[in-house]
Write a protein that holds these residues in place. Structure first.
Motif, mmCIF file in Angstrom:
data_model
loop_
_atom_site.group_PDB
_atom_site.id
_atom_site.type_symbol
_atom_site.label_atom_id
_atom_site.label_comp_id
_atom_site.label_asym_id
_atom_site.label_seq_id
_atom_site.Cartn_x
_atom_site.Cartn_y
_atom_site.Cartn_z
ATOM 1 N N GLY A 34 0.796 -1.218 0.000
ATOM 2 C CA GLY A 34 0.000 0.000 0.000
ATOM 3 C C GLY A 34 0.822 1.259 0.000
ATOM 4 O O GLY A 34 2.058 1.227 0.045
ATOM 5 N N ALA A 48 -3.979 4.138 -0.483
ATOM 6 C CA ALA A 48 -4.496 3.015 -1.256
ATOM 7 C C ALA A 48 -3.739 1.759 -0.870
ATOM 8 O O ALA A 48 -2.597 1.826 -0.423
ATOM 9 C CB ALA A 48 -4.339 3.273 -2.753
ATOM 10 N N ASP A 49 -4.403 0.610 -1.066
ATOM 11 C CA ASP A 49 -3.688 -0.648 -0.894
ATOM 12 C C ASP A 49 -4.193 -1.678 -1.885
ATOM 13 O O ASP A 49 -5.218 -1.483 -2.551
ATOM 14 C CB ASP A 49 -3.748 -1.168 0.550
ATOM 15 C CG ASP A 49 -5.149 -1.503 1.033
ATOM 16 O OD1 ASP A 49 -5.336 -1.640 2.267
ATOM 17 O OD2 ASP A 49 -6.064 -1.639 0.198
ATOM 18 N N THR A 51 -4.215 -6.108 -2.516
ATOM 19 C CA THR A 51 -3.938 -7.434 -1.977
ATOM 20 C C THR A 51 -3.036 -8.205 -2.939
ATOM 21 O O THR A 51 -2.791 -7.785 -4.079
ATOM 22 C CB THR A 51 -5.235 -8.214 -1.768
ATOM 23 O OG1 THR A 51 -5.816 -8.481 -3.069
ATOM 24 C CG2 THR A 51 -6.233 -7.423 -0.942
ATOM 25 N N GLY A 55 -6.907 -7.146 -5.400
ATOM 26 C CA GLY A 55 -8.008 -6.347 -4.887
ATOM 27 C C GLY A 55 -7.509 -5.015 -4.357
ATOM 28 O O GLY A 55 -6.457 -4.960 -3.721
ATOM 29 N N THR A 56 -8.237 -3.928 -4.613
ATOM 30 C CA THR A 56 -7.754 -2.595 -4.257
ATOM 31 C C THR A 56 -8.740 -1.854 -3.365
ATOM 32 O O THR A 56 -9.952 -2.096 -3.394
ATOM 33 C CB THR A 56 -7.500 -1.749 -5.513
ATOM 34 O OG1 THR A 56 -8.717 -1.653 -6.268
ATOM 35 C CG2 THR A 56 -6.413 -2.366 -6.372
ATOM 36 N N ASN A 57 -8.194 -0.930 -2.590
ATOM 37 C CA ASN A 57 -8.980 -0.013 -1.777
ATOM 38 C C ASN A 57 -8.346 1.362 -1.886
ATOM 39 O O ASN A 57 -7.109 1.469 -1.997
ATOM 40 C CB ASN A 57 -8.981 -0.430 -0.300
ATOM 41 C CG ASN A 57 -9.807 -1.664 -0.053
ATOM 42 O OD1 ASN A 57 -11.013 -1.676 -0.239
ATOM 43 N ND2 ASN A 57 -9.141 -2.735 0.359
ATOM 44 N N TYR A 58 -9.176 2.400 -1.840
ATOM 45 C CA TYR A 58 -8.680 3.766 -1.961
ATOM 46 C C TYR A 58 -9.316 4.661 -0.900
ATOM 47 O O TYR A 58 -10.477 4.468 -0.517
ATOM 48 C CB TYR A 58 -9.019 4.343 -3.331
ATOM 49 C CG TYR A 58 -8.345 3.650 -4.489
ATOM 50 C CD1 TYR A 58 -8.963 2.608 -5.159
ATOM 51 C CD2 TYR A 58 -7.073 4.050 -4.899
ATOM 52 C CE1 TYR A 58 -8.341 1.959 -6.214
ATOM 53 C CE2 TYR A 58 -6.443 3.413 -5.964
ATOM 54 C CZ TYR A 58 -7.078 2.370 -6.612
ATOM 55 O OH TYR A 58 -6.463 1.733 -7.650
ATOM 56 N N LYS A 63 -9.877 8.598 -4.752
ATOM 57 C CA LYS A 63 -10.576 7.667 -5.624
ATOM 58 C C LYS A 63 -10.903 8.341 -6.948
ATOM 59 O O LYS A 63 -11.396 9.465 -6.981
ATOM 60 C CB LYS A 63 -11.847 7.180 -4.938
ATOM 61 C CG LYS A 63 -12.293 5.799 -5.365
ATOM 62 C CD LYS A 63 -13.339 5.246 -4.413
ATOM 63 C CE LYS A 63 -13.668 3.807 -4.732
ATOM 64 N NZ LYS A 63 -14.654 3.224 -3.787
#
Length: 119
Positions: A34, A48-49, A51, A55-58, A63
């Motif tokens: 991340g 952000a990260d 996996t 899979g991503t997250n912001y 975003k």
């Protein structure tokens, strides 16, 4: 284990940058990776990260403008930053959860790369 971040610099508002963070050393496996950022006198905040499976997250503030990706063959995570704003000016740190063989994985941090956005 070392994380080497690069790609920061001075850009005008509206411009783009691509940050990279390469992991080296005695690595068994890399789990999540991340990016975080921190301004002077403020707490480090999540950006952000991603996996190991992609899979991503912001953070809500980035975003749609930032894209995180990783190249598992190169043990590298990237952050493509578009439509830069002056408020994106920060030191950006990469992070990775890494197993070095035996025991539980732990977090490692890069040294930070400075992004400065001029208005």
């Amino acid at each position: 284990v070392q994380l080497q971040a690069s790609g920061g610099g001075l850009v005008q508002a509206g411009g783009s940058l691509r940050l990279s963070c390469a992991v080296s050393g005695s690595i068994f496996s890399i789990h999540g990776m991340g990016w975080y950022r921190q301004a002077p006198g403020k707490t480090r905040e999540f950006v952000a990260d991603i996996t190991s499976g992609g899979g991503t997250n912001y953070a809500a503030s980035v975003k749609g403008r930032f894209t995180i990706s990783r190249d598992n063959a190169k043990n590298t995570v990237y952050l493509q930053i578009n439509s830069l704003k002056p408020e994106d000016t920060d030191v950006y740190y990469c992070n990775a959860e890494i197993s070095t063989g035996g025991g539980y994985p732990r977090d490692y941090w890069g040294q930070g790369t400075l992004v400065t956005v001029s208005s």
